[in-house]
Design an enzyme around this catalytic site. Structure first.
Site, PDB file in Angstrom:
ATOM      1  N   ALA A  80      13.470  10.803  -2.891  1.00 49.24           N
ATOM      2  CA  ALA A  80      14.833  11.140  -2.471  1.00 49.24           C
ATOM      3  C   ALA A  80      15.758  11.465  -3.644  1.00 49.24           C
ATOM      4  CB  ALA A  80      15.408   9.987  -1.666  1.00 49.24           C
ATOM      5  N   ARG A  91      18.121  14.334 -14.544  1.00 50.01           N
ATOM      6  CA  ARG A  91      17.664  14.682 -15.902  1.00 50.01           C
ATOM      7  C   ARG A  91      17.022  16.070 -15.967  1.00 50.01           C
ATOM      8  NH1 ARG A  91      14.722   8.938 -16.496  1.00 50.01           N
ATOM      9  NH2 ARG A  91      14.919   9.097 -14.232  1.00 50.01           N
ATOM     10  N   LYS A 146      13.324  17.837  -8.437  1.00 46.28           N
ATOM     11  CA  LYS A 146      12.167  18.148  -9.287  1.00 46.28           C
ATOM     12  C   LYS A 146      10.881  18.158  -8.470  1.00 46.28           C
ATOM     13  CE  LYS A 146      11.899  13.263 -10.597  1.00 46.28           C
ATOM     14  NZ  LYS A 146      12.050  12.290 -11.683  1.00 46.28           N
ATOM     15  N   THR A 184      15.556   2.938  -6.525  1.00 50.56           N
ATOM     16  CA  THR A 184      14.210   2.893  -5.931  1.00 50.56           C
ATOM     17  C   THR A 184      14.051   1.717  -4.957  1.00 50.56           C
ATOM     18  OG1 THR A 184      13.518   1.783  -7.955  1.00 50.56           O
ATOM     19  CG2 THR A 184      13.010   4.127  -7.783  1.00 50.56           C
ATOM     20  N   ASN A 200     -12.203  61.711  -4.628  1.00 51.71           N
ATOM     21  CA  ASN A 200     -11.597  61.731  -5.963  1.00 51.71           C
ATOM     22  C   ASN A 200     -10.129  62.130  -5.844  1.00 51.71           C
ATOM     23  OD1 ASN A 200     -12.167  61.499  -8.927  1.00 51.71           O
ATOM     24  ND2 ASN A 200     -11.083  63.454  -8.811  1.00 51.71           N
ATOM     25  N   ALA A 241      -5.000  71.934  -7.348  1.00 50.97           N
ATOM     26  CA  ALA A 241      -4.062  71.184  -8.198  1.00 50.97           C
ATOM     27  C   ALA A 241      -2.645  71.659  -7.932  1.00 50.97           C
ATOM     28  CB  ALA A 241      -4.422  71.397  -9.663  1.00 50.97           C
TER      29      ALA A 241
HETATM   30  C1  UD1 Z   1      11.031   4.260 -12.509  1.00 47.52           C
HETATM   31  C2  UD1 Z   1      10.940   2.745 -12.674  1.00 47.52           C
HETATM   32  C3  UD1 Z   1      10.466   2.426 -14.086  1.00 47.52           C
HETATM   33  C4  UD1 Z   1       9.126   3.085 -14.329  1.00 47.52           C
HETATM   34  C5  UD1 Z   1       9.198   4.571 -14.061  1.00 47.52           C
HETATM   35  C6  UD1 Z   1       7.808   5.173 -14.115  1.00 47.52           C
HETATM   36  C7  UD1 Z   1      12.697   1.798 -11.273  1.00 47.52           C
HETATM   37  C8  UD1 Z   1      14.021   1.146 -11.234  1.00 47.52           C
HETATM   38  N1  UD1 Z   1      12.253   2.168 -12.478  1.00 47.52           N
HETATM   39  O1  UD1 Z   1      12.019   4.731 -13.387  1.00 47.52           O
HETATM   40  O2  UD1 Z   1      10.323   1.017 -14.237  1.00 47.52           O
HETATM   41  O3  UD1 Z   1       8.737   2.853 -15.669  1.00 47.52           O
HETATM   42  O4  UD1 Z   1       9.743   4.826 -12.767  1.00 47.52           O
HETATM   43  O5  UD1 Z   1       7.842   6.547 -14.073  1.00 47.52           O
HETATM   44  O6  UD1 Z   1      12.070   1.976 -10.251  1.00 47.52           O
HETATM   45  N2  UD1 Z   1      14.076   7.835  -6.001  1.00 47.52           N
HETATM   46  C9  UD1 Z   1      14.475   7.720  -4.681  1.00 47.52           C
HETATM   47  N3  UD1 Z   1      15.694   7.203  -4.418  1.00 47.52           N
HETATM   48  C10 UD1 Z   1      16.534   6.757  -5.383  1.00 47.52           C
HETATM   49  C11 UD1 Z   1      16.095   6.872  -6.730  1.00 47.52           C
HETATM   50  C12 UD1 Z   1      14.872   7.401  -6.999  1.00 47.52           C
HETATM   51  O7  UD1 Z   1      13.752   8.099  -3.753  1.00 47.52           O
HETATM   52  O8  UD1 Z   1      17.636   6.284  -5.055  1.00 47.52           O
HETATM   53  C13 UD1 Z   1      12.754   8.423  -6.275  1.00 47.52           C
HETATM   54  C14 UD1 Z   1      12.807   9.626  -7.189  1.00 47.52           C
HETATM   55  O9  UD1 Z   1      12.910  10.821  -6.453  1.00 47.52           O
HETATM   56  C15 UD1 Z   1      11.489   9.530  -7.963  1.00 47.52           C
HETATM   57  C16 UD1 Z   1      11.154   8.044  -7.926  1.00 47.52           C
HETATM   58  O10 UD1 Z   1      11.979   7.471  -6.954  1.00 47.52           O
HETATM   59  O11 UD1 Z   1      10.462  10.249  -7.342  1.00 47.52           O
HETATM   60  C17 UD1 Z   1      11.404   7.371  -9.275  1.00 47.52           C
HETATM   61  O12 UD1 Z   1      12.738   7.572  -9.643  1.00 47.52           O
HETATM   62  P1  UD1 Z   1      13.138   7.891 -11.136  1.00 47.52           P
HETATM   63  O13 UD1 Z   1      14.597   8.088 -11.196  1.00 47.52           O
HETATM   64  O14 UD1 Z   1      12.289   8.950 -11.674  1.00 47.52           O
HETATM   65  O15 UD1 Z   1      12.776   6.505 -11.831  1.00 47.52           O
HETATM   66  P2  UD1 Z   1      12.548   6.240 -13.367  1.00 47.52           P
HETATM   67  O16 UD1 Z   1      13.870   6.224 -14.052  1.00 47.52           O
HETATM   68  O17 UD1 Z   1      11.534   7.143 -13.887  1.00 47.52           O
HETATM   69 CA    CA Z   2      10.516   8.933 -13.124  1.00 46.97          CA
END
Ligand code: UD1
Ligand code: CA
Length: 505
Positions: free
Chosen positions: A13, A18, A25, A83, A378, A424
């Site tokens: 989600a 970044r 992404k 997450t 041809n 031609a």
């Molecule tokens: C996360 C982990 C980190 C780990 C890393 C590995 C947490 C807090 N941190 O960090 O410990 O080392 O992954 O790659 O989990 N997402 C949602 N909803 C949200 C936020 C994120 O669905 O509210 C999804 C994102 O789309 C993504 C995944 O969760 O696919 C991970 O989110 P991301 O922001 O990439 O986490 P990291 O900062 O990489």
């Molecule tokens: Ca990540």
């Protein structure tokens, strides 16, 4: 069956801040496949029931996933609060004994990693198991595994109080969690941290502090690297691409310059084939055995038989090239065209939605659009099918053994019957019957000895004193010498110029 007690939740989600593209992404392709599909296809391969948490660009994500999977369910996370919050959004669907949670941004993970994690989790009767990888502290994107006084925790890079370089094991973002534990504890996650987000990773510390078994399973960083920036996308794609190239090498495919070939996931290549540098093989391209694809060629959804030769800088899309045919250099074959056995399409030839029969040839500077060519036809250099009248497309049919002369204009709809011949420079607008020779051009007229006379006249005119002309409003208006100019033009066959003033733009 081990996977029957399992259900998977893929987190997808997030806003991908970044990435700075404004788009999620998870729809960015790696080797032609959207990033999210690496997770969903892996889980489908393991036969694990899957729920996807969607939010940012949810409609596009759902549409993409639905094209490939019938059984994935979707849950919306309205606000991306972290997450931990994303996982909580799925709580109504927790029904199996164990929940497998995956970040959606890990396109390189393998089924073995999930199997090893499950096996360690099961053997140790763990409450939470998660995958780790060794990584020296180079940047601050990963949560680090911190083990102190028998307690295991994951501390996000932003939240470190001491020097994070002391902690070289990262949390990969793949977890197995006992569903009962999740039900009891997930609502206890808070957002009192540097990001003010609800961290899923907090559950590890909670479980450990409550005396539950927490297991870590190491994997190679290369396989679990996350994709948080465009640079990481590029790096991950390079890993995927070299996996693919190594695989095809093991199947007998030669890559002359493997480091700059771009290869999609669903491409297949026959043994004995040689792929030149800078080649792009995309979509569902299928290449037969013993083909040669020369440098800087792009094949997208192309089907090539055996012994096909594609010379450099050619583009073939959504088309079929049958055994022993040749294409290029600088050729463009597109829109469901078929180049039949032993046929030859040469330099600067475009073929669109056409069938080019066995042993037929169009070797130089031609456009073949909406046409059907029989065997051994041809097409002369510079010939084009005029398939479009401004409103509709029309078809051209050319029978076996027909010889279409150079620089022909074939005005469709048109039939050129077999064994016929067109001169031609012809403009062909009517059916050419079998065995006929068709002329469609003005006859040449020679005026014997007239060339020096003409040149003399032109010279005289050039040397004659300039007639003074009073400047009028329009500098381009005809002068008083227009009579002699008109005569010269007639002699040069340029016709009469209209006496209207041309306005300069
Ligand atoms: C996360 C982990 C980190 C780990 C890393 C590995 C947490 C807090 N941190 O960090 O410990 O080392 O992954 O790659 O989990 N997402 C949602 N909803 C949200 C936020 C994120 O669905 O509210 C999804 C994102 O789309 C993504 C995944 O969760 O696919 C991970 O989110 P991301 O922001 O990439 O986490 P990291 O900062 O990489
Ligand atoms: Ca990540």
């Amino acid at each position: 069956m081990w996977n029957k007690n399992l259900q998977a939740i893929v987190l997808a989600a997030g806003q991908a801040k970044r990435f700075k593209t404004g788009r999620t992404k998870l729809l960015e392709p790696l080797c032609g496949r959207e990033m999210i599909l690496y997770s969903t296809k892996l889980l489908e391969g393991l036969d694990i029931k899957t729920t996807l948490v969607v939010g940012h660009q949810k409609n596009e994500l759902i549409e993409t996933v639905k094209k490939h999977h019938k059984n994935v369910t979707f849950v919306e996370q309205n606000k991306q609060l972290g997450t931990g919050h994303a996982v909580c959004c799925t709580k109504d669907l927790w029904e199996k004994e164990t929940v497998l949670i995956l970040n959606g941004d890990m396109p390189l993970i393998t089924p073995q990693i999930i199997e090893q994690l499950y096996s360690a989790h099961h053997t140790n009767k763990a409450t939470i198991s998660f995958v780790t990888a060794h990584l020296e502290y180079t940047h601050h994107f990963y949560g680090r595994v911190v083990e102190k006084n028998g307690i295991t925790e994951i501390v996000e890079a932003k939240d470190f109080k001491d020097d994070p370089r002391n902690y070289q094991w990262i949390n990969a973002g793949i977890y197995l969690i006992d569903t009962k534990f999740l039900q009891k504890n997930s609502h206890l996650i808070d957002n009192s941290n540097a990001s003010e987000e609800f961290y899923l990773t907090d559950l590890v510390g909670m479980a450990s502090k409550q005396g539950h078994t927490v297991v870590t399973v190491p994997a190679s960083y290369e396989r679990v690297r996350g994709v948080n920036t465009l640079e990481e996308l590029w790096r991950a794609e390079q890993v995927k691409r070299s996996d693919l190239i190594k695989y095809w090498m093991s199947q007998g495919v030669r890559f002359v310059k493997a480091q700059n070939v771009h290869l999609h996931m669903d491409v297949s290549i026959g043994a004995g084939t040689c792929i030149g540098g800078g080649v792009y093989l995309e979509g569902n391209t299928v290449i037969g055995k013993n083909c040669t694809i020369r440098e800087y060629t792009r094949l997208e959804n192309a089907t090539l038989g055996d012994n096909v030769f594609v010379r450099s800088h050619s583009v073939i899309t959504d088309s079929t090239i049958r055994d022993n045919a040749e294409v290029g250099p600088f050729a463009h074959v597109r829109s469901e065209s078929i180049i039949d056995h032993h046929a030859s399409i040469g330099n600067f030839v475009e073929v669109k939605k056409s069938f080019v029969g066995q042993e037929s040839k169009a070797r130089h500077l031609a456009y073949i659009g909406d046409a059907t060519l029989g065997k051994n036809v041809n097409i002369g250099a510079g010939t084009i099918t005029c398939n479009f009248d401004g409103i509709q497309k029309h078809e051209t049919s050319i029978g076996d053994n027909a010889q279409v002369g150079s620089n022909n204009t074939l005005v469709a709809p048109l039939t050129i019957e077999k064994n016929s011949y067109t001169a031609a420079g012809s403009t062909i607008t009517e059916t050419v019957p079998e065995n006929a020779l068709a002329f469609g051009r003005a006859r040449q007229m020679n005026k014997e000895g007239y060339a020096p006379k003409l040149l003399g006249k032109l010279k005289d005119k050039n040397n004659s004193p300039k007639v003074q002309v009073k400047k009028k409003k329009h500098p381009s208006s005809p002068t008083c010498s227009s009579k002699s100019k008109a005569r010269s033009r007639r002699l040069l066959g340029q016709g009469k110029r209209k006496k209207t003033h041309r306005r300069e733009k």
